[in-house]
Design an enzyme around this catalytic site. Structure first.
Site, PDB file in Angstrom:
ATOM      1  CB  SER A  96     -18.583  -9.309 -48.756  1.00 57.06           C
ATOM      2  OG  SER A  96     -17.507  -8.611 -49.302  1.00 57.06           O
ATOM      3  NE  ARG A 113      -8.725  -9.328 -50.738  1.00 58.38           N
ATOM      4  CZ  ARG A 113      -9.441 -10.138 -51.350  1.00 58.38           C
ATOM      5  NH1 ARG A 113     -10.998  -9.835 -51.036  1.00 58.38           N
ATOM      6  NH2 ARG A 113      -9.256 -10.560 -52.425  1.00 58.38           N
ATOM      7  CE  LYS A 121     -12.383 -13.215 -48.848  1.00 57.17           C
ATOM      8  NZ  LYS A 121     -13.713 -12.400 -48.350  1.00 57.17           N
TER       9      LYS A 121
END
Length: 211
Positions: free
Chosen positions: A111, A42, A140
């Site tokens: 997710s 990521r 996040k």
């Protein structure tokens, strides 16, 4: 590859912003030396070419060790480097569309943040689910509100496919997460932000009852 989805204790995700100056390749090498079996790439603030070059290197490293390699969000990137799978969020393409693009051999992770999203993801054919955030998290910017351990216990009793638990998990609370039914656990800042990644993973595994 699909016969052992999430068949491990720790699920690791790269994040250079939390890695104390180490680049993703250095972090991945440390994860591999610590016997991590699944790594998700990521990276939010890199060019696509930069992501591609990193993923090519990570794919080679993980393939040599028989480690599952998942790419976050970018279906085209996952295909380009022949990753083992792709992980998508609720705002990405529908699972049915992703499956048509990547075929049956690659893994799709999704997710989820609610029972409705879990049910929909299972019906749509996700190979595994991300469940969280369990606790408050700062990794996040658009993170959902924490779901808590009661939610996790309920999910663990009902979910019928593999799942990984994520969100605000640390060495201080990982035992409560495991006791609530999680078999595969993701810690981001706790691992990639550790001074010694290998030692941190060994310490976490002691908390989980492993040597």
């Amino acid at each position: 590859m699909k016969d052992r989805i999430l068949g491990t204790d720790l699920y690791c995700i790269t994040d250079e912003g939390l890695s104390k100056g180490r680049d993703n390749i250095e972090v991945v090498n440390e994860l591999l030396r610590a016997d991590i079996k699944i790594i998700q790439y990521r990276a939010k603030n890199k060019s696509m070419k930069g992501k591609y070059e990193e993923c090519r290197k990570i794919r080679k490293l993980t393939a040599e060790r028989g480690v599952t390699f998942i790419v976050n969000d970018h279906i085209d990137l996952a295909l380009a480097v022949e990753a083992d799978g792709v992980h998508i969020g609720q705002g990405d393409l529908p699972i049915e569309v992703v499956r048509r693009l990547i075929g049956d051999k690659m893994i799709i992770g999704l997710s989820t943040h609610s029972p409705e999203e879990i049910e929909k993801g299972v019906r749509a054919g996700a190979d595994y689910l991300g469940v969280g955030p369990v606790f408050s998290t700062s990794t996040k910017e658009d993170a959902s509100p924490p779901l808590g351990l009661d939610y996790l216990r309920d999910v663990a009793d009902k979910i019928k496919i593999p799942f990984v638990v994520i969100g605000g998990i640390t060495e201080a609370n990982i035992d409560s997460v495991r006791e609530s039914g999680a078999e595969c656990i993701c810690l981001i800042s706790e691992i990639v932000g550790a001074e010694d990644i290998g030692e941190k993973i060994r310490s976490l595994r002691k908390c989980l009852g492993k040597k």
